[in-house]
Design a protein around this motif. Sequence first.
Motif, mmCIF file in Angstrom:
data_model
loop_
_atom_site.group_PDB
_atom_site.id
_atom_site.type_symbol
_atom_site.label_atom_id
_atom_site.label_comp_id
_atom_site.label_asym_id
_atom_site.label_seq_id
_atom_site.Cartn_x
_atom_site.Cartn_y
_atom_site.Cartn_z
ATOM 1 N N ARG A 520 -4.968 2.090 -9.327
ATOM 2 C CA ARG A 520 -3.952 2.418 -8.320
ATOM 3 C C ARG A 520 -3.683 1.213 -7.420
ATOM 4 N N ALA A 521 -4.728 0.483 -7.039
ATOM 5 C CA ALA A 521 -4.550 -0.709 -6.203
ATOM 6 C C ALA A 521 -3.712 -1.749 -6.926
ATOM 7 N N ARG A 522 -3.969 -1.930 -8.218
ATOM 8 C CA ARG A 522 -3.191 -2.918 -8.976
ATOM 9 C C ARG A 522 -1.725 -2.511 -9.056
ATOM 10 N N GLU A 523 -1.457 -1.230 -9.242
ATOM 11 C CA GLU A 523 -0.068 -0.758 -9.298
ATOM 12 C C GLU A 523 0.664 -1.005 -7.979
ATOM 13 N N LEU A 524 -0.067 -0.900 -6.870
ATOM 14 C CA LEU A 524 0.547 -1.097 -5.557
ATOM 15 C C LEU A 524 0.723 -2.575 -5.223
ATOM 16 N N LEU A 525 -0.233 -3.416 -5.647
ATOM 17 C CA LEU A 525 -0.206 -4.828 -5.268
ATOM 18 C C LEU A 525 0.563 -5.702 -6.260
ATOM 19 N N GLN A 526 0.638 -5.282 -7.518
ATOM 20 C CA GLN A 526 1.296 -6.102 -8.534
ATOM 21 C C GLN A 526 2.737 -6.456 -8.169
ATOM 22 N N PRO A 527 3.552 -5.502 -7.672
ATOM 23 C CA PRO A 527 4.948 -5.847 -7.365
ATOM 24 C C PRO A 527 5.099 -6.908 -6.277
ATOM 25 N N THR A 528 4.077 -7.119 -5.464
ATOM 26 C CA THR A 528 4.199 -8.114 -4.392
ATOM 27 C C THR A 528 4.178 -9.534 -4.941
ATOM 28 N N GLY A 529 3.594 -9.728 -6.113
ATOM 29 C CA GLY A 529 3.468 -11.073 -6.668
ATOM 30 C C GLY A 529 2.464 -11.938 -5.925
ATOM 31 N N ASP A 530 1.667 -11.335 -5.055
ATOM 32 C CA ASP A 530 0.669 -12.089 -4.286
ATOM 33 C C ASP A 530 -0.555 -12.317 -5.157
ATOM 34 N N ARG A 531 -0.612 -13.495 -5.782
ATOM 35 C CA ARG A 531 -1.675 -13.762 -6.752
ATOM 36 C C ARG A 531 -3.053 -13.814 -6.108
ATOM 37 N N PHE A 532 -3.118 -14.196 -4.822
ATOM 38 C CA PHE A 532 -4.419 -14.244 -4.163
ATOM 39 C C PHE A 532 -4.928 -12.834 -3.864
ATOM 40 N N ALA A 533 -4.030 -11.951 -3.425
ATOM 41 C CA ALA A 533 -4.429 -10.558 -3.203
ATOM 42 C C ALA A 533 -4.900 -9.944 -4.516
ATOM 43 N N LEU A 534 -4.208 -10.265 -5.611
ATOM 44 C CA LEU A 534 -4.608 -9.752 -6.920
ATOM 45 C C LEU A 534 -5.917 -10.390 -7.382
ATOM 46 N N ALA A 535 -6.170 -11.641 -6.982
ATOM 47 C CA ALA A 535 -7.437 -12.283 -7.326
ATOM 48 C C ALA A 535 -8.601 -11.589 -6.628
ATOM 49 N N VAL A 536 -8.399 -11.187 -5.366
ATOM 50 C CA VAL A 536 -9.439 -10.431 -4.653
ATOM 51 C C VAL A 536 -9.721 -9.131 -5.395
ATOM 52 N N LEU A 537 -8.671 -8.435 -5.800
ATOM 53 C CA LEU A 537 -8.832 -7.187 -6.548
ATOM 54 C C LEU A 537 -9.571 -7.442 -7.858
ATOM 55 N N SER A 538 -9.184 -8.489 -8.566
ATOM 56 C CA SER A 538 -9.852 -8.806 -9.838
ATOM 57 C C SER A 538 -11.332 -9.101 -9.619
ATOM 58 N N ASN A 539 -11.661 -9.740 -8.505
ATOM 59 C CA ASN A 539 -13.058 -10.030 -8.221
ATOM 60 C C ASN A 539 -13.851 -8.742 -8.021
ATOM 61 N N LEU A 540 -13.273 -7.794 -7.288
ATOM 62 C CA LEU A 540 -13.953 -6.512 -7.079
ATOM 63 C C LEU A 540 -14.127 -5.777 -8.404
ATOM 64 N N GLU A 541 -13.090 -5.809 -9.231
ATOM 65 C CA GLU A 541 -13.190 -5.173 -10.544
ATOM 66 C C GLU A 541 -14.241 -5.874 -11.408
ATOM 67 N N THR A 542 -14.319 -7.214 -11.309
ATOM 68 C CA THR A 542 -15.312 -7.962 -12.069
ATOM 69 C C THR A 542 -16.718 -7.522 -11.697
ATOM 70 N N VAL A 543 -16.956 -7.353 -10.395
ATOM 71 C CA VAL A 543 -18.261 -6.872 -9.940
ATOM 72 C C VAL A 543 -18.552 -5.508 -10.552
ATOM 73 N N GLY A 544 -17.554 -4.629 -10.521
ATOM 74 C CA GLY A 544 -17.738 -3.300 -11.093
ATOM 75 C C GLY A 544 -18.074 -3.351 -12.574
ATOM 76 N N MET A 545 -17.383 -4.226 -13.317
ATOM 77 C CA MET A 545 -17.635 -4.322 -14.750
ATOM 78 C C MET A 545 -19.033 -4.889 -15.028
ATOM 79 N N ILE A 546 -19.500 -5.827 -14.213
ATOM 80 C CA ILE A 546 -20.848 -6.377 -14.392
ATOM 81 C C ILE A 546 -21.887 -5.289 -14.172
ATOM 82 N N LEU A 547 -21.718 -4.528 -13.103
ATOM 83 C CA LEU A 547 -22.690 -3.471 -12.810
ATOM 84 C C LEU A 547 -22.602 -2.333 -13.821
ATOM 85 N N ARG A 548 -21.473 -2.238 -14.467
ATOM 86 C CA ARG A 548 -21.281 -1.210 -15.499
ATOM 87 C C ARG A 548 -21.702 -1.723 -16.872
#
Length: 781
Positions: A520-548
């Motif tokens: 849901r966060a990606r769907e909301l942030l993707q249209p902004t084109g803010d690559r740094f905001a999306l990088a923060v999101l990707s980092n959080l997802e990366t942490v989740g995938m590592i712990l998973r």
Amino acid sequence: MSVGDPGEARMTFGVPGRRGGELPAEVTGFIGRSVELASVQRMLGLSRMVTLTGPGGVGKTRVALRAVSALREHYPDGVYLVELSALADPELLPRTVCAALGLSEQTARPALDLLTEYLSGRATLLVLDTCEHLVDACAMLTDLLLRDSPGTSILATSRQPLDVPGEHTLVIPPLPVETGAEDANGAVALFAQRAAAVVPGFTLTEANTADVLALCRRLDGIPLAIELATVRLRAIPLDQLALRLEDRFRLLTGGRRTALPRHQTLRTTIGWSHELCSPQERLLWARLSVFAGSFDLLAVEAVCSGGELGPDDVLEQLIGLVDKSVVLRVDDPSGTRYRLLDTIREYGAEWLATLGEEEQLRARHFDCYRELASGFAAVFLSSEQLARFRALAGEQANLRAALDHALDRPERARAALSLTVDLCGYWACAGQLAEGRHWLLRALAGAPEAGPDRARALTAVGHFDLLMGQYDEVGQCLAEAYAIASDLGDPVLLGHVEQYRGLHAVSGDDWETSERCFQRARELLQPTGDRFALAVLSNLETVGMILRDRPDRAARLSAQALADIADAPGERWIRGFLLVFRGMALWLRGEQEECARTAREALCVKGDLEDAVGIAYSLELLAWSAVAQRRPERGAWLLGAAEEQWKRSGRPLSGVESMLRHRIESERLARAELGAERYEQAAGLGRRLPLSQLVELALADADTPADLPRQAAPPPEPGPGPLTRREREVAALVAAGLSNREVAERLVISKRTADAHVEHILAKLGVSSRAEITPLLDGRA
């Protein structure tokens, strides 16, 4: 888990300014005080708590710093200066001491617990300078540290004792004024030294000694009073200076010869300096009293101009105050700064109150630093991050003062909330999560109305709580932030809330909810084109995938995010964490060499911010990879170094059980190969290494600290000798127009190493500038 003499300036590793508590260098000569210095050193041998007392301007700080500079070998774990004159909030005292020790608060544990645990078992001396305005808080802190940290000693300076059990006090008297010119260690010597700096060629003679003695006696031998008086020699001959000062004191005492009390002597001398200033200088002096700590010219112009003092007049009047020793100039690595001594600031503050301008000036001061913070927030995730962060790091005292002022005034509550929101990125970079949370909660309490800033502040509190492992109130904070963002219909704000709701779900192993929130966060942030905001999101997802335990997806997410922000190498915070967690994903996939390369790059990036958590993660990954590659000695000292860095932040591997298991297994394997004794020797060395040397060793891929020379070898003599393979790589990048910093980042080496390579290349090629490398490269390499 983690995402992401007064006024002297020093540089710690990575960030300029006074983040550490190193002792300052002396910039003026030290006169006398042999008895006091010996007494301080003797008393520290007898007691772990010594307080130097005396009136303002008598030289307590100079005596303290000179005394402890000779005692470093008695405190192998460090002598640290904790400057308190600019601190107003006693609640922040433990955090200020933590900062002086280089500790970052990224845990829910109280700062006092972090401090006592870190000092436990260490032989350390803390110099608490200027305690009188925080005497109760300082007394409580020192009492606790002395009881819970038996290796810690404390030397305090204060206008009054702290009254702590076991405290030894030493009154620092004014300098002695002898009856003859043989006074080589007292007030006359100080006057002569300072006068020679003001009037070139000034020396004591038979003709002027009587006037110098009379003047020093009238000033009661108080060092600050003498320094202020000598400045007048630029305009007034010595004999007239002595007469004018005597006349002034006679006027104040009604013609009686009775001496004024010493505190009145200093105050009278400051008042005389004040009267000798021009009206505009006096006005600027008063207005400068709103600053805490040091300040720069741009801030002075923004805060202090107006009315009788136009913007074009400020610099000239400031120079006048520096010439009169009212304002001290501080040469900092980031540029020229200024400050007022405490007694002079107090006088200016009283004058400002009589002018009726205090509220107006404090409001301007707040607006100035709010604008600075807003500028940082606007470019937080960009190539301007590091430069802006360093600028803010030097303004911590003024930022605290601005927040204190605004939060005490209901009419500025919303502005204070806005300032705390703008500072969230700074607190994250600086590792000051607990302090950030402190200010955010105060601001939220003062501005309960719903609005975007409240939603952002609540989101930040939830984020900081997650990083500190304090989960109890995260859901409530994020739920209120989500409700406000929904009412506002702000998709970007909703996206930020959703990503931290996803991280909250990860902390509870609720994978289904985390996946849904991140999507849901990606769907909301993707249209902004803010690559740094999306990088923060990707980092959080990366942490989740590592712990998973999904390292393949974690590696893909982090690689894509790094590619998206590759053209902004100046951004350090999120890039560093993306590298850290990509390295962890690679390690889980068994790609040890690539994990180590990525971890070295992360260490380079995080070293610039002095990010204790990012550095610790990088060292962990390098240690795990070394052990897996059958390099147990390297693994052992890296594990010891990482352990020390975790102690500076409060929570090893952010308290994540699966990561802790990897550390425990790596330690077990290294111990098995080395044996317990060799392992402890190597790990102990890693714990003791200074940060700069530690980073250099880690980046150099050294198996043992002995593999790195203690100092750089001298450059070879110019000649036709061939360049090494690494030198050819560096030369090619220099020829392509890259700076030394960019070369370091490209080759994943430290900047200092890149600097040394360039020097060697210039020497071997027999040229003196980088521009001459290109035409010679093909023929000589």
